[in-house]
Design a protein around this motif. Structure first.
Motif, short mmCIF file in Angstrom:
data_model
loop_
_atom_site.label_atom_id
_atom_site.label_comp_id
_atom_site.label_asym_id
_atom_site.label_seq_id
_atom_site.Cartn_x
_atom_site.Cartn_y
_atom_site.Cartn_z
N GLN A 1 3.14 -7.55 0.90
CA GLN A 1 3.57 -6.99 2.18
C GLN A 1 2.67 -7.55 3.29
O GLN A 1 1.45 -7.57 3.15
CB GLN A 1 3.40 -5.48 2.05
N LYS B 1 12.44 5.35 4.02
CA LYS B 1 11.10 4.98 4.50
C LYS B 1 10.81 5.47 5.92
O LYS B 1 9.69 5.37 6.41
CB LYS B 1 10.97 3.44 4.42
N TRP C 1 0.84 -1.21 0.00
CA TRP C 1 0.00 0.00 0.00
C TRP C 1 0.87 1.25 0.00
O TRP C 1 0.48 2.31 0.44
CB TRP C 1 -0.98 0.00 1.18
N TRP C 2 2.07 1.10 -0.52
CA TRP C 2 3.00 2.23 -0.57
C TRP C 2 2.88 2.94 -1.92
O TRP C 2 3.74 2.81 -2.79
CB TRP C 2 4.42 1.73 -0.34
N LEU D 1 6.69 -2.47 14.76
CA LEU D 1 6.01 -3.26 13.75
C LEU D 1 7.01 -3.46 12.62
O LEU D 1 7.95 -2.67 12.49
CB LEU D 1 4.74 -2.58 13.23
N HIS E 1 2.60 -7.75 7.86
CA HIS E 1 3.31 -7.43 9.10
C HIS E 1 3.79 -8.69 9.81
O HIS E 1 3.04 -9.67 9.91
CB HIS E 1 2.39 -6.65 10.05
N HIS F 1 -1.07 -2.25 13.53
CA HIS F 1 -0.17 -2.66 12.45
C HIS F 1 0.30 -4.10 12.61
O HIS F 1 1.45 -4.44 12.29
CB HIS F 1 1.01 -1.69 12.35
N TRP G 1 6.89 6.30 9.60
CA TRP G 1 6.78 6.55 8.16
C TRP G 1 6.47 8.03 7.93
O TRP G 1 6.69 8.56 6.85
CB TRP G 1 5.70 5.67 7.51
N HIS H 1 9.50 -0.45 12.06
CA HIS H 1 8.93 0.89 12.27
C HIS H 1 8.60 1.07 13.74
O HIS H 1 8.34 0.10 14.47
CB HIS H 1 7.61 1.04 11.49
N TRP I 1 -8.00 3.50 12.20
CA TRP I 1 -6.74 2.86 12.63
C TRP I 1 -5.78 3.87 13.27
O TRP I 1 -4.99 3.51 14.13
CB TRP I 1 -6.08 2.11 11.47
N GLY J 1 -3.71 4.31 3.81
CA GLY J 1 -2.83 4.08 4.95
C GLY J 1 -3.13 2.78 5.67
O GLY J 1 -4.29 2.36 5.77
N ALA J 2 -2.05 2.12 6.13
CA ALA J 2 -2.15 0.87 6.88
C ALA J 2 -2.83 -0.24 6.08
O ALA J 2 -3.32 -1.22 6.66
CB ALA J 2 -2.85 1.09 8.22
C1 GAL Z 1 1.78 0.45 8.19
C2 GAL Z 1 3.00 -0.03 7.43
C3 GAL Z 1 3.94 1.09 7.20
C4 GAL Z 1 3.21 2.29 6.62
C5 GAL Z 1 1.91 2.59 7.36
C6 GAL Z 1 1.07 3.70 6.78
O1 GAL Z 1 0.87 -0.59 8.41
O2 GAL Z 1 3.63 -1.03 8.18
O3 GAL Z 1 5.00 0.69 6.38
O4 GAL Z 1 3.03 2.05 5.29
O5 GAL Z 1 1.14 1.44 7.45
O6 GAL Z 1 0.49 3.37 5.57
#
Ligand code: GAL
Length: 419
Positions: free
Chosen positions: A96, A341, A39-40, A305, A98, A377, A276, A150, A199, A73-74
């Motif tokens: 991806q 990142k 989701w990047w 995470l 976690h 996360h 991030w 992170h 979230w 996000g997330a």
């Molecule tokens: C988290 C992810 C991070 C960052 C964040 C915001 O879940 O581990 O790398 O992308 O979401 O989107």
């Protein structure tokens, strides 16, 4: 051509959310393209991904990266599409996930392959810290390669807003944080604490829980050793509600990046968010204007995470996916990715000198602070628990019914108990 193929896959996955009974179909690319699902999609997250792709291109010249990112996000949107694709036998070549409880969901569902022998081939057992290896291991097998670590319990600030309000020191307790929020509000900022959708609210609640319960009892909430119905959880919810009172009324409609814009343009002074955010603020040229501190009262705690990458069962370009995974675990891959990142490398052999100032401080803290996981996360809780917690905080955002929130969290913990 490739993007239209991806669009077709995504369309098929979304269609599969409808009650269609057909299943099967081919996953992955079927040629030398490697579809990497994350989701990047934007900002600092994409800058990080692009840096990793640069290393992949060098290390895997016979392969072509295909970007399967879905914004949100997330993984708010990506995870739904991914679940559908996995169910219908149409996986990307790698995705991806976690480390921790979230990974176990995919393993238990038989959706990802054992990578234990690749760990031996690539020397990864020695490259990562034993605690992280534990979080990636299920029944003696390892199923993904971590890209980073992170930190979630960080508050980001707008230095100019704080200076105008006369806030000169980072608060170190809840009481000091409330004083700072009052000062910023008195300076004319009506919503000094920028908050986004469910979230992000869960992240804020978790950090307050860490502060009130301490690291051990907080961790016990997810292992079943701490009672969600206890008095300290009641107190944490009251503190959390107090903080929400300093936040923006439109929070339920905002992604983390929208809340971050409030910080950047001076409509807020503080935002609790994972690191991030450092990458995103840097990517937007804001490096000289932001500050950060660990959430007041949880400074000795590192809420961690880890993003890791998997080999889905049924991926069509297995060689390409393996080359991606080897890149993710490599020293150069981790350096290029993590310097961009906002995260720190999962590998223990990285040299802090190569990292920006924020990551240098996080690398030092990672070694000394007490580590606790994150439910928002996926390191602490299953996806079912996470969804239930997100729903409960979203409801609370509107009705502020503290007893109902505590009860919903306690019930979810009972329902989704993993051990
Ligand atoms: C988290 C992810 C991070 C960052 C964040 C915001 O879940 O581990 O790398 O992308 O979401 O989107």
């Amino acid at each position: 051509m490739r993007s239209s193929r991806r669009a077709a896959i995504v369309a098929a996955a979304m269609a599969a959310l409808l009650p269609v009974t057909a299943c099967g179909g081919e996953g992955g690319s079927g040629d030398n393209t490697v579809e990497v699902f994350t989701w990047w999609a934007d900002g600092g997250e994409k800058v990080g991904l692009d840096a990793l792709v640069g290393v992949f291109d060098t290390r895997c010249p016979a392969q072509t990266f295909e970007n399967g990112a879905i914004a949100g996000g997330a993984g708010a949107n990506a995870k739904q599409v991914l679940a559908s694709r996995l169910q219908t036998g149409s996986p990307p070549d790698t995705f991806q996930a976690h480390a921790g409880a979230e990974l176990v969901d995919y393993i238990a569902a038989g959706q990802i392959e054992d990578l234990s022998s690749s760990y031996d081939d690539w020397g990864l057992r020695e490259a990562f810290p034993p605690g992280l290896i534990d979080n990636l291991t299920y029944e003696d097998k390892i199923y993904s390669v971590p890209a980073n670590i992170h930190r979630a319990n960080v508050v980001w600030t707008n230095k100019q807003v704080l200076a105008k309000a006369g806030v000169t020191q980072a608060p170190t307790s809840m009481a000091e944080f409330v004083d700072a929020l009052d000062a910023v509000r008195a300076s004319g900022v009506t919503a000094p604490l920028a908050v986004g959708t469910d979230w992000t609210q869960l992240m804020l609640l978790e950090t307050v829980l860490i502060t009130v319960l301490g690291p051990d009892e907080f961790t016990g909430l997810w292992s079943g050793d701490t009672d969600w119905r206890g008095a300290e959880v009641t107190k944490a919810i009251a503190d959390y509600d107090r903080l929400l009172g300093y936040s923006n009324g439109d929070r339920d409609a905002l992604d983390w990046t929208d809340a971050e814009r409030m910080l950047m343009n001076g409509r807020a002074g503080f935002q609790l968010m994972g690191d991030w955010e450092a990458a995103d603020l840097d990517a937007m040229g804001f490096r000289d204007y932001y500050g950060y501190f660990t959430f007041p009262g949880s400074g000795e705690t590192f809420q961690w995470l880890a993003d890791s990458f998997t080999l889905p069962r049924g991926a069509s370009n297995v060689d390409g996916a393996r080359c991606w995974l080897e890149t993710v675990g490599s020293s150069d891959g981790q350096r290029e990715f993590n310097t961009k990142k906002g995260s720190i490398p999962a590998r223990t052999d990285a040299d802090p000198v190569n990292y920006p100032p924020y990551q240098q401080s996080a690398m030092a803290d990672w070694k000394t602070a007490t580590q606790v996981p994150s439910c928002a996360h996926g390191s602490a809780c299953s996806q079912g628990m996470q969804e239930a917690a997100n729903s409960a905080v979203a409801k609370f955002s509107t009705d502020h019914d503290a007893a109902a929130l505590q009860n919903a969290l306690a019930q979810a913990a009972e329902q989704f108990a993993t051990s």
